[in-house]
Design a protein around this motif. Structure first.
Motif, PDB file in Angstrom:
ATOM      1  N   LEU A  67       1.117  -0.945  -0.096  1.00  0.00           N
ATOM      2  CA  LEU A  67      -0.202   0.022   0.050  1.00  0.00           C
ATOM      3  C   LEU A  67       0.650   1.203   0.103  1.00  0.00           C
ATOM      4  CD1 LEU A  67      -2.718  -1.437   3.008  1.00  0.00           C
ATOM      5  CD2 LEU A  67      -3.005  -0.880   0.207  1.00  0.00           C
ATOM      6  N   LYS A  68       1.864   1.649   0.653  1.00  0.00           N
ATOM      7  CA  LYS A  68       2.839   2.592   0.573  1.00  0.00           C
ATOM      8  C   LYS A  68       3.411   2.473  -0.943  1.00  0.00           C
ATOM      9  CE  LYS A  68       6.819   1.687   1.507  1.00  0.00           C
ATOM     10  NZ  LYS A  68       8.348   1.153   2.307  1.00  0.00           N
ATOM     11  N   HIS A  69       3.877   1.657  -0.857  1.00  0.00           N
ATOM     12  CA  HIS A  69       5.030   1.610  -2.753  1.00  0.00           C
ATOM     13  C   HIS A  69       3.228   2.800  -3.617  1.00  0.00           C
ATOM     14  CE1 HIS A  69       7.911  -2.344  -1.434  1.00  0.00           C
ATOM     15  NE2 HIS A  69       7.880  -0.231  -0.823  1.00  0.00           N
ATOM     16  N   GLY A  70       1.955   2.410  -3.733  1.00  0.00           N
ATOM     17  CA  GLY A  70       1.291   2.660  -4.162  1.00  0.00           C
ATOM     18  C   GLY A  70       0.833   3.593  -3.590  1.00  0.00           C
ATOM     19  N   LEU A  71       1.435   4.861  -2.231  1.00  0.00           N
ATOM     20  CA  LEU A  71       0.180   5.843  -2.490  1.00  0.00           C
ATOM     21  C   LEU A  71       2.477   7.138  -3.197  1.00  0.00           C
ATOM     22  CD1 LEU A  71      -0.726   5.147   1.665  1.00  0.00           C
ATOM     23  CD2 LEU A  71      -1.731   6.363  -0.299  1.00  0.00           C
ATOM     24  N   ILE A  72       3.658   6.393  -2.381  1.00  0.00           N
ATOM     25  CA  ILE A  72       4.425   7.004  -2.983  1.00  0.00           C
ATOM     26  C   ILE A  72       4.626   7.236  -4.245  1.00  0.00           C
ATOM     27  CG2 ILE A  72       5.235   6.644  -0.609  1.00  0.00           C
ATOM     28  CD1 ILE A  72       7.287   5.208  -1.289  1.00  0.00           C
ATOM     29  N   PHE A  73       4.057   6.355  -5.076  1.00  0.00           N
ATOM     30  CA  PHE A  73       4.473   6.074  -6.259  1.00  0.00           C
ATOM     31  C   PHE A  73       3.674   5.981  -7.766  1.00  0.00           C
ATOM     32  CE2 PHE A  73       7.026   3.603  -9.795  1.00  0.00           C
ATOM     33  CZ  PHE A  73       8.391   5.215  -9.871  1.00  0.00           C
ATOM     34  N   ASP A  74       2.444   4.895  -6.969  1.00  0.00           N
ATOM     35  CA  ASP A  74       1.788   5.032  -7.872  1.00  0.00           C
ATOM     36  C   ASP A  74       0.609   5.290  -7.588  1.00  0.00           C
ATOM     37  OD1 ASP A  74       0.260   3.373 -10.236  1.00  0.00           O
ATOM     38  OD2 ASP A  74       1.828   2.139 -10.313  1.00  0.00           O
ATOM     39  N   LYS A  75      -0.589   5.736  -8.770  1.00  0.00           N
ATOM     40  CA  LYS A  75      -2.141   5.983  -7.938  1.00  0.00           C
ATOM     41  C   LYS A  75      -2.771   5.735  -8.406  1.00  0.00           C
ATOM     42  CE  LYS A  75      -5.548   9.173  -7.975  1.00  0.00           C
ATOM     43  NZ  LYS A  75      -5.972  10.984  -7.742  1.00  0.00           N
ATOM     44  N   ALA A  76      -2.624   4.920  -9.601  1.00  0.00           N
ATOM     45  CA  ALA A  76      -2.921   3.633 -10.188  1.00  0.00           C
ATOM     46  C   ALA A  76      -3.121   2.059  -9.314  1.00  0.00           C
ATOM     47  CB  ALA A  76      -2.999   3.512 -11.458  1.00  0.00           C
ATOM     48  N   TYR A  77      -1.681   1.673  -8.632  1.00  0.00           N
ATOM     49  CA  TYR A  77      -1.511   0.344  -7.294  1.00  0.00           C
ATOM     50  C   TYR A  77      -2.203   0.843  -6.845  1.00  0.00           C
ATOM     51  CZ  TYR A  77       1.614  -2.967  -6.002  1.00  0.00           C
ATOM     52  OH  TYR A  77       1.878  -3.985  -4.802  1.00  0.00           O
ATOM     53  N   TRP A  78      -2.062   2.326  -5.714  1.00  0.00           N
ATOM     54  CA  TRP A  78      -3.331   2.109  -4.111  1.00  0.00           C
ATOM     55  C   TRP A  78      -4.360   1.935  -4.770  1.00  0.00           C
ATOM     56  CZ3 TRP A  78      -3.724   2.948   0.247  1.00  0.00           C
ATOM     57  CH2 TRP A  78      -4.798   3.331   0.935  1.00  0.00           C
ATOM     58  N   GLU A  79      -4.819   2.166  -5.830  1.00  0.00           N
ATOM     59  CA  GLU A  79      -6.113   2.558  -6.239  1.00  0.00           C
ATOM     60  C   GLU A  79      -6.317   0.975  -6.500  1.00  0.00           C
ATOM     61  OE1 GLU A  79      -6.956   4.690  -9.367  1.00  0.00           O
ATOM     62  OE2 GLU A  79      -7.435   6.465  -7.884  1.00  0.00           O
ATOM     63  N   TYR A  80      -5.670   0.194  -7.001  1.00  0.00           N
ATOM     64  CA  TYR A  80      -6.535  -1.607  -6.916  1.00  0.00           C
ATOM     65  C   TYR A  80      -6.562  -1.884  -5.771  1.00  0.00           C
ATOM     66  CZ  TYR A  80      -6.164  -5.689  -9.088  1.00  0.00           C
ATOM     67  OH  TYR A  80      -5.885  -7.325  -9.203  1.00  0.00           O
ATOM     68  N   PHE A  81      -6.006  -1.595  -4.452  1.00  0.00           N
ATOM     69  CA  PHE A  81      -6.310  -2.082  -2.859  1.00  0.00           C
ATOM     70  C   PHE A  81      -7.723  -1.812  -2.116  1.00  0.00           C
ATOM     71  CE2 PHE A  81      -1.858  -3.007  -4.383  1.00  0.00           C
ATOM     72  CZ  PHE A  81      -2.141  -4.205  -3.855  1.00  0.00           C
TER      73      PHE A  81
END
Length: 355
Positions: A181-195
């Protein structure tokens, strides 16, 4: 799944990893092979791993008791002594198989024994797959202070086999998810939104999600291997999260938190700080707080807990010239490093978390 080329070493996934490992053993004239594992991985993972090894080398297994409490210099001394007694030399290979405690400690043992011998990481928990085994950080705790003693030194390879996750309890899986989740928050909004809706996630895609998380961390580390600049972004949630983890580890009246449980709290607190520094919107903060609180149980903080936690911040490794430095998010998917934060705002963040 395609291998990832990290800084001086590859990260291999699943079956191809064993092919590359056995090829490495054939191509390098090692004198012997030591496997460092904790009690959990010795029981659950080594029976799966050892039959896949193709080597005539003498194999010795060094086991230590599982748990963060054993990630210390005393355990290292015991292992260094065993290595010495069993004839390890400069041409020894060490394979560290286990979670973050094993890869952190085993990498430190290998990096310092006889000024450094080759080592390979085989992470077996979600947390170690997406975080601890990638990036070259090896080290141990100093008392209750996380990762105060260590080196940055890369393995010969990392082998990620997601089948080991079948042995991992659900709370440990959630702990590893915090870093994703951290990786999405700091780098990849789409990855965060997947969760955002865990119930809708197809965990048949877990391999791909882990691959993306490793990819994100590797992109950041490759730009700044020794953490002078952008690599500090990976510490989002960790400045307060590590202090909370350390406090709960040393306090006998508290239930010890898993790393990811503490980091989830840290990410909520540091998102609140980001909000009040006008780096994210109220809507973004609400989304982060709601999502993390839906996955992780609330941690109870009494009034007399907060000051000791704040005192632990002075030991944070990111501090420079006596100033506490935060990595804060600047909109979901972006980061702003080297941010000073006044105590009053930190106290307000705790109050908001408890509300």
């Amino acid at each position: 799944m395609q291998s990832i080329q990290a800084n001086n070493y590859p990260v291999h996934f699943n079956e191809i990893g064993y092919e590359k490992l056995n090829q490495h053993l054939k191509e390098n004239k090692y004198s012997n092979l030591f496997i460092i594992a904790d009690t959990n991985t010795n029981e659950h993972c080594l029976p799966k791993f050892l039959p896949l090894l193709e080597t005539d080398l003498t194999i010795e297994i060094i086991e230590f008791e599982a748990g963060e409490i054993n990630k210390n210099i005393e355990t290292c001394i015991e292992i260094w002594n065993v290595l010495t007694e069993l004839g390890a030399d400069r041409k020894t290979l060490i394979i560290n198989i286990g979670g973050g405690v094993v890869t952190d400690l085993g990498g430190f043992v290998a990096s310092t024994f006889k000024r450094g011998v080759d080592f390979i990481h085989i992470p077996t928990t979600l947390l170690s797959m997406v975080d601890a085994s990638v990036g070259g950080k090896n080290g141990v705790d100093l008392g209750n202070l996380k990762n105060q003693i260590g080196v940055i030194n890369t393995p010969k390879m990392v082998l990620i086999d997601t089948r080991y996750l079948e042995t991992v309890p659900q709370n440990e899986m959630r702990s590893g998810l915090a870093e994703m989740l951290k990786h999405g928050l700091i780098f990849d909004k789409a990855y965060w939104e997947y969760f955002l809706d865990l119930k809708a996630i197809d965990f048949d895609h877990l391999d791909a999600l882990i691959h993306r998380s490793v990819e994100i961390k590797n992109i950041i580390v490759m730009q700044d291997p020794t953490e002078q600049n952008i690599r500090k972004s990976l510490n989002f949630g960790h400045t307060l999260g590590h202090a909370i983890e350390s406090y709960f580890l040393e306090n006998e009246s508290k239930t010890t938190l898993l790393h990811g449980e503490a980091i989830a709290v840290g990410m909520i607190l540091e998102s609140y700080i980001s909000l009040h520094k006008k780096l994210i919107t109220q809507e973004e903060y609400n989304e982060i707080k709601t999502t993390l609180k839906s996955i992780y149980d609330d941690v109870v903080f009494e009034e007399n807990d907060i000051d000791p936690i704040l005192e632990l911040l002075i030991h944070d490794k990111k501090n420079e010239y006596g100033r506490i430095q935060f990595a804060l998010i600047e909109g979901i998917g972006q980061i702003k490093i080297n941010q000073s934060v006044e105590n009053e705002l930190i106290l307000n963040a705790f109050q908001d978390y408890k509300s």
